[in-house]
Design a protein around this motif. Structure first.
Motif, PDB file in Angstrom:
ATOM      1  N   GLY A 133       0.807  -1.414  -0.081  1.00 41.52           N
ATOM      2  CA  GLY A 133      -0.153  -0.171  -0.031  1.00 41.52           C
ATOM      3  C   GLY A 133       0.783   1.343   0.101  1.00 41.52           C
ATOM      4  O   GLY A 133       0.502   2.397  -0.597  1.00 41.52           O
ATOM      5  N   PHE A 134       1.982   1.261   0.752  1.00 42.67           N
ATOM      6  CA  PHE A 134       3.071   2.532   0.790  1.00 42.67           C
ATOM      7  C   PHE A 134       3.349   2.815  -0.641  1.00 42.67           C
ATOM      8  O   PHE A 134       3.404   3.661  -1.345  1.00 42.67           O
ATOM      9  N   TRP A 135       4.010   1.441  -1.156  1.00 41.15           N
ATOM     10  CA  TRP A 135       4.721   1.465  -2.551  1.00 41.15           C
ATOM     11  C   TRP A 135       3.716   1.881  -3.417  1.00 41.15           C
ATOM     12  O   TRP A 135       4.108   2.715  -4.492  1.00 41.15           O
ATOM     13  N   ALA A 136       2.638   1.605  -3.470  1.00 39.30           N
ATOM     14  CA  ALA A 136       1.642   1.841  -4.939  1.00 39.30           C
ATOM     15  C   ALA A 136       1.344   3.323  -4.791  1.00 39.30           C
ATOM     16  O   ALA A 136       1.291   3.651  -5.979  1.00 39.30           O
ATOM     17  N   ALA A 141      -0.754   4.417  -7.759  1.00 42.55           N
ATOM     18  CA  ALA A 141      -1.847   5.370  -7.302  1.00 42.55           C
ATOM     19  C   ALA A 141      -2.097   5.290  -5.847  1.00 42.55           C
ATOM     20  O   ALA A 141      -1.762   4.131  -5.388  1.00 42.55           O
ATOM     21  N   PRO A 142      -2.754   6.290  -5.170  1.00 41.35           N
ATOM     22  CA  PRO A 142      -2.979   6.036  -3.836  1.00 41.35           C
ATOM     23  C   PRO A 142      -4.024   4.847  -3.381  1.00 41.35           C
ATOM     24  O   PRO A 142      -4.850   4.583  -4.435  1.00 41.35           O
ATOM     25  N   VAL A 143      -3.990   4.549  -2.198  1.00 39.65           N
ATOM     26  CA  VAL A 143      -4.765   3.104  -1.890  1.00 39.65           C
ATOM     27  C   VAL A 143      -5.786   3.647  -0.860  1.00 39.65           C
ATOM     28  O   VAL A 143      -5.851   4.349   0.101  1.00 39.65           O
ATOM     29  N   THR A 191      -6.997   5.923  -8.115  1.00 40.82           N
ATOM     30  CA  THR A 191      -7.292   5.265  -6.912  1.00 40.82           C
ATOM     31  C   THR A 191      -7.152   3.700  -7.016  1.00 40.82           C
ATOM     32  O   THR A 191      -7.619   3.246  -8.107  1.00 40.82           O
ATOM     33  N   LEU A 192      -6.646   3.264  -6.087  1.00 42.93           N
ATOM     34  CA  LEU A 192      -6.510   1.678  -5.920  1.00 42.93           C
ATOM     35  C   LEU A 192      -7.457   1.366  -4.892  1.00 42.93           C
ATOM     36  O   LEU A 192      -7.132   1.977  -3.676  1.00 42.93           O
ATOM     37  N   VAL A 193      -8.146   0.426  -5.026  1.00 47.55           N
ATOM     38  CA  VAL A 193      -8.867  -0.671  -3.822  1.00 47.55           C
ATOM     39  C   VAL A 193      -8.703  -1.873  -3.657  1.00 47.55           C
ATOM     40  O   VAL A 193      -9.301  -2.749  -4.346  1.00 47.55           O
ATOM     41  N   PRO A 194      -7.462  -2.274  -2.937  1.00 46.32           N
ATOM     42  CA  PRO A 194      -7.297  -3.627  -2.921  1.00 46.32           C
ATOM     43  C   PRO A 194      -7.799  -4.131  -1.843  1.00 46.32           C
ATOM     44  O   PRO A 194      -8.066  -3.383  -0.426  1.00 46.32           O
ATOM     45  N   LEU A 195      -8.390  -5.587  -1.701  1.00 43.58           N
ATOM     46  CA  LEU A 195      -9.136  -5.991  -0.923  1.00 43.58           C
ATOM     47  C   LEU A 195      -8.534  -7.408  -0.311  1.00 43.58           C
ATOM     48  O   LEU A 195      -8.162  -8.268  -1.359  1.00 43.58           O
TER      49      LEU A 195
END
Length: 331
Positions: A133-136, A141-143, A191-195
Motif C-alpha cells: 500500500g505504501f509503495w503503490a 496510485a493512492p490506496v 485510486t486503487l482499492v485492494p481487498l
C-alpha cells in the motif's frame, strides 16, 4: 501479552534497533513452530493442499515441517516490520519493495498518472500488504482499503494508525454502506482499492475451487468490479533476497515483490445474472491468485481453517448442499 508488546512497538517504533526486533520475532516464530501448536498444524494442513495441487502428490511430513517453519518466520517477520514501520524512511521502504508481473504496466495505464481510471484489486494474506500500500502511491496510485475491525481495540488502533501513516485511506469492516463507499472511491480517478479476500466465512462469502478443494472467499473485489464495470487486478506478494544498492538503502537482507496480474475483464459477464457473474469473477481471480501462492507458499500467512474439509459444517451458514455432502464424505 504478545498483542500488548506489538501495540507498544507500534507506539514506539524507534525504541529498539530493527535488527533486534526482527531477531526477537524470528526467535518467537521458531519457538511457536517447535511447539507445533494448533495454528502451526493448521498452517501445515493448508500448505499440504497447495503442495498436493502444485506437485501432483501428497507432501511428506518433513517437507511440510520445513515449509511451515519458513511460513511462520515469514508471518512473524510481517509483524516485526508492521510494528516498526514508523521508524523507516521513505527511501528505506521504497528500496524494500518493487512491482512486477504481467499486469503491472496495465494497472499503471489504467489507474496511474498516465491513465484516467481506478483499479480494484483482489489479494490474499501474503507477504507484506502494508508495504504494498505504501509503495503503490508512488508507482501507481493512492490506496483506499478495508481493515478488519478487531475486538482488541489497542491492536485495531495500532494497525489503522500504521496504514494511515503509510498514506492509505482506511475503512473498517462493519462501516455503514461500506460497499457503496468503496465503489465511490473507484469512481475517483487514480485510486486503487485492494481487498484481502482469501478468507470469508460469513454467509456472504463465495465458495470457489482452489488447490483441489473449495475455499470461501470474500465477494468484495468481484462485486465492486462488476458493479462499477472496472477491470479487476490480482496481486501476489512474496519475499526476495536483496543485494547491492537496494540492500544498502533498505538496510535489511530481504524485500518484497508486488506481482500484479490481470486485468480480468468483468464486462464478459455482463449478460449473466449478477450473482452468477460475481461467482464467475471470484473463480477467475482465485485461479490467478492460486498460481502465485503455489509459487511462493512460504509467504502465505493462512493459519486459520480455510478449506472445506476443515470447516465446521454445523456452524457455517449458507453452504450449498452438494458441498456440505462432500465435506461430510471427506471426513
Amino acid at each position: 501479552m504478545f498483542d500488548r508488546l506489538m501495540a507498544w512497538l507500534a507506539r514506539h517504533p524507534n525504541a529498539l534497533p530493527e535488527r533486534m526486533v526482527r531477531g526477537g520475532f524470528l526467535a518467537a516464530a521458531d519457538v511457536t513452530w517447535a511447539l507445533h501448536i494448533g495454528s502451526v498444524r493448521q498452517l501445515e494442513r493448508n500448505l499440504a493442499h497447495v503442495l498436493s495441487w502444485r506437485d501432483g502428490t501428497d507432501p511428506d511430513r518433513r517437507t511440510l515441517r520445513k515449509l511451515s517453519r519458513k511460513g511462520m518466520r515469514s508471518y512473524f517477520t510481517y509483524f516485526s516490520e508492521a510494528m516498526t514501520v514508523g521508524a523507516r524512511s521513505k527511501e528505506q521502504l521504497l528500496a524494500r519493495i518493487h512491482g512486477s508481473g504481467d499486469g503491472f504496466e496495465a494497472i499503471k495505464h489504467q489507474a496511474g498518472s498516465e491513465g484516467t481510471g481506478s483499479a480494484p484489486i483482489a489479494m490474499g494474506h501474503q507477504g507484506n500488504w502494508d508495504y504494498d500500500g505504501f509503495w503503490a502511491q508512488f508507482d501507481v496510485a493512492p490506496v483506499t482499503t478495508v481493515a478488519e475491525k478487531l475486538a482488541n481495540r489497542e491492536m485495531l488502533d495500532a494497525f489503522v494508525s500504521i496504514r494511515e501513516h503509510l498514506g492509505m485511506t482506511i475503512f473498517l469492516t462493519g462501516t455503514p454502506k461500506l460497499t457503496e463507499r468503496l465503489e465511490e472511491a473507484l469512481r475517483t480517478p487514480h485510486t486503487l482499492v485492494p481487498l484481502l479476500a482469501d478468507r470469508d466465512l460469513s454467509r456472504h462469502g463465495e465458495f470457489v475451487n482452489a488447490f483441489g478443494s473449495f475455499i470461501r472467499v470474500a465477494r468484495g473485489p468481484a462485486a465492486i468490479a462488476f458493479d462499477t464495470g472496472t477491470p479487476l487486478f490480482v496481486v501476489n506478494t512474496y519475499r526476495e533476497k536483496l543485494s547491492g544498492e537496494r540492500r544498502r538503502l533498505a538496510r535489511t537482507p530481504y524485500g518484497y515483490v508486488c506481482e500484479v496480474s490481470g486485468p480480468i475483464d468483468v464486462e464478459r459477464y455482463r449478460s449473466m445474472p449478477r450473482e452468477e457473474a460475481i461467482r464467475c469473477i471470484c473463480q477467475d481471480w482465485v485461479d490467478i491468485w492460486a498460481r502465485g501462492i503455489a509459487a511462493h507458499p512460504e509467504d502465505w500467512h493462512m493459519l486459520q481453517p480455510i478449506f472445506l474439509e476443515d470447516l465446521d459444517m454445523e456452524r457455517l451458514k449458507d453452504v450449498p448442499e452438494e458441498l456440505r455432502a462432500q465435506a461430510t464424505m471427506s471426513r
